[in-house]
Design a protein around this motif. Sequence first.
Motif, PDB file in Angstrom:
ATOM      1  N   GLU A  25      62.340  17.823  61.628  1.00 21.37           N
ATOM      2  CA  GLU A  25      61.120  18.071  62.387  1.00 21.37           C
ATOM      3  C   GLU A  25      60.521  19.423  62.010  1.00 21.37           C
ATOM      4  OE1 GLU A  25      59.659  15.839  64.059  1.00 21.37           O
ATOM      5  OE2 GLU A  25      58.044  17.212  64.596  1.00 21.37           O
ATOM      6  N   ASN A  30      47.970  20.032  76.007  1.00 16.73           N
ATOM      7  CA  ASN A  30      49.131  19.701  75.177  1.00 16.73           C
ATOM      8  C   ASN A  30      49.018  20.455  73.845  1.00 16.73           C
ATOM      9  OD1 ASN A  30      47.486  18.207  73.411  1.00 16.73           O
ATOM     10  ND2 ASN A  30      47.825  16.309  74.541  1.00 16.73           N
ATOM     11  N   LYS A  61      48.644  19.832  70.718  1.00 14.70           N
ATOM     12  CA  LYS A  61      47.593  19.475  69.767  1.00 14.70           C
ATOM     13  C   LYS A  61      46.228  19.960  70.261  1.00 14.70           C
ATOM     14  CE  LYS A  61      45.908  15.571  67.120  1.00 14.70           C
ATOM     15  NZ  LYS A  61      46.270  16.186  65.839  1.00 14.70           N
ATOM     16  N   GLY A 116      53.454  13.742  73.951  1.00 12.22           N
ATOM     17  CA  GLY A 116      53.493  13.330  72.547  1.00 12.22           C
ATOM     18  C   GLY A 116      53.375  14.585  71.742  1.00 12.22           C
ATOM     19  N   ASP A 117      53.755  14.465  70.532  1.00 10.04           N
ATOM     20  CA  ASP A 117      53.863  15.644  69.704  1.00 10.04           C
ATOM     21  C   ASP A 117      52.540  15.974  69.055  1.00 10.04           C
ATOM     22  OD1 ASP A 117      54.488  17.672  68.145  1.00 10.04           O
ATOM     23  OD2 ASP A 117      55.956  16.603  66.913  1.00 10.04           O
ATOM     24  N   GLY A 118      51.891  16.974  69.599  1.00  8.02           N
ATOM     25  CA  GLY A 118      50.573  17.330  69.098  1.00  8.02           C
ATOM     26  C   GLY A 118      50.598  17.825  67.682  1.00  8.02           C
ATOM     27  N   ALA A 149      52.737  16.909  65.292  1.00  8.59           N
ATOM     28  CA  ALA A 149      53.294  15.980  64.301  1.00  8.59           C
ATOM     29  C   ALA A 149      52.205  15.248  63.548  1.00  8.59           C
ATOM     30  CB  ALA A 149      54.197  14.962  64.999  1.00  8.59           C
ATOM     31  N   ASN A 150      52.497  14.973  62.327  1.00 12.39           N
ATOM     32  CA  ASN A 150      51.571  14.186  61.527  1.00 12.39           C
ATOM     33  C   ASN A 150      52.300  13.296  60.577  1.00 12.39           C
ATOM     34  OD1 ASN A 150      48.514  14.442  61.533  1.00 12.39           O
ATOM     35  ND2 ASN A 150      49.233  16.470  62.068  1.00 12.39           N
ATOM     36  N   ASN A 183      51.729   9.878  60.878  1.00 15.09           N
ATOM     37  CA  ASN A 183      51.823  10.039  62.326  1.00 15.09           C
ATOM     38  C   ASN A 183      50.458  10.490  62.833  1.00 15.09           C
ATOM     39  OD1 ASN A 183      52.194  11.090  64.931  1.00 15.09           O
ATOM     40  ND2 ASN A 183      54.326  11.646  64.506  1.00 15.09           N
ATOM     41  N   GLY A 209      50.750  11.199  67.295  1.00 13.46           N
ATOM     42  CA  GLY A 209      51.943  10.684  67.979  1.00 13.46           C
ATOM     43  C   GLY A 209      52.172   9.197  67.778  1.00 13.46           C
ATOM     44  N   THR A 210      51.235   8.497  67.146  1.00 16.16           N
ATOM     45  CA  THR A 210      51.417   7.059  66.903  1.00 16.16           C
ATOM     46  C   THR A 210      51.692   6.825  65.418  1.00 16.16           C
ATOM     47  OG1 THR A 210      49.802   6.641  68.629  1.00 16.16           O
ATOM     48  CG2 THR A 210      50.389   4.777  67.226  1.00 16.16           C
TER      49      THR A 210
END
Lengths: 491, 131
Positions: free
Chosen positions: A300, A383, A385, A486-488, A490-491, B65, B68-69
């Motif tokens: 991560e 959040n 993101k 949710g993970d702002g 993350a991509n 991602n 988040g999806t």
Amino acid sequence: MHRIDFRSLFETLPSPHMVLDRDLRFVGVNSAYEKAVLRGRDELVGKGLFDLFPNDGESGQRLRNSLLHVFETGESETLAYIPYDIPIPGDPDGAFEQRFWTAVHVPLRAADGHVQFVLQNTVDVTEFVKLRQAASLPLFRARPAELQLLERAREAEDANRQLIAESSQFRRLFQQAPGFFAVTFGPTHVFTFVNDAYLRLIGGRRVVGRTVAEALPEVSGQGFIELLDGVYRTGKGHLAEGARVVLDQPDVGGVREFFLDFSYQAIRDGEDRVIGVFVQGMDRTEAVRTLRRQRLLLDELNHRVKNTLATVLSIASQTLRSARDLPSAKADFESRIIALSKAHNLLSERQWASTDLHSLLLQEVSAYGSERVIANGPHVLLNPKAAIAFALILHELTTNAAKYGALSVDGGKVLVDWSALEDRLVFEWKEEGGPVVAKPERTGFGTLMIERVASGELTGTIAADYAPEGFNCRVAVPTRVYREAGDGAAN
Amino acid sequence: MALRTELPAGLSVFVVEDEALVALNLEDILIELGCNVVGPAMRIDRAEGMFDEALAADVAILDVNVAGTMIFPFARKLAERGMPLVFATGYGRAGLPEDFSARPILQKPYTTQDVRAGLAQAIEAEGSATA
């Protein structure tokens, strides 16, 4: 074909034999036994061994232990030499006669495999002992062969008793050791010993006397029985690290996954034949889980770093593309990276959970003081993101105001208002007292980015108005977008 | 890598990327490569909407991602239509499910050359798969 009558065979065996049940009561005796103990079968069958032949001394204890051990383990035992006096029948004073014996105890199993009876074959060696006692007298130099045999038996028995004492100490050590231990016997791997740690691992199931496949049915199909077969067949040990196994723990409610370090070693008899397998190991489940968590965290982290670098790369190329000259490109690039970095600081202070809008604003405009940037709005958590997105928007708005707008002259002000409606967050930026505003001829990176962030990334709306008395803009963001977990990053 | 990186002129590239800055940069790169940008879609629902409204593109660059999806269910829809795909990701190839493991990826951060090579590889692979 003749069939052997085993009952009469037992009866006529020249050596004394008797059978005991689990309560150590006589179930059957042959006539040689009757003669040896001076009792008829009617007096014996149904009675307790130790009721008829009481012995409170060491010999009584040894005999009892040996019998119980055979019932418990299913293994034969030999008492090579045991003094055991028996009552003289009909003696008015209840006198005892001194006797010496050897005894072999053999388990008799029921159809389901459990030890139902123990067969004892005993030999009265009293005469040999008396010979030996005579031999110890000074005048007896010659020693009959029988006597030497007996002496050897006696030495062997002494050595054996010492071994048992030592091995029971070892047994206790194994029993309580933190690692798990088990011993299996024979080609079908019958458990003959498991220690406490092993017992915990298998959920306290009773396994001694049963094969691995019977005792731990869930293990079949996981490759372990095949490994045991291999060790038994070849005599070559097996080592495993972090091996995954699914075990049933009925005592704590079901099937669980474990990771074990373990070894299988062949156990050999005196002629070097493999007779069993010694199993030992450690439960490494917690350590393996911790490693996995670390691996996930590292993945991560790596991913976040890559994404941040992608953002930085983008800022760099966009800044260079739209810059008037290199010095201004450098200044713009630096300030954008610093804005991003500050937003990251705020997020990491909050364990990358969420950040409030007011803090983000203060971070960007603190240089101007609360008289020039007048903030007014409720506590709103964003959040990660949305926080990064707002940090970039606030940075571009502030930079713009400082270069061309209300913050570029003394006395100019910015009114920042926000409100959290049920379905959306509305954010307003209104400049006053700055130079007369005209809409720029071309759209700069800052404006483009604000638009993209607000409408694309935050799926909101943005309305910018270059009114002559002051620039103002209004951003609306759907509640679910800035609040949703949710993970702002993350991509 | 000796990949032929000549792209057809006027290639339409569908972009799904949730970060505005990264999307902006990708757009600039694509324009530089002579492509037409379709999108960018910054949320999955937006991408789904474009798909339902008869999406017209020659190839897609998909962020793995999206806010988040995971993109993969949507990517399968595109793949079923025979659209060449390039995945953009910070996770590396290990982050791709098995059915996409042979697809070209753009490891973030990526350069103009990476994008050119990824697009060329995707088009070539899809061309040989359907030929």
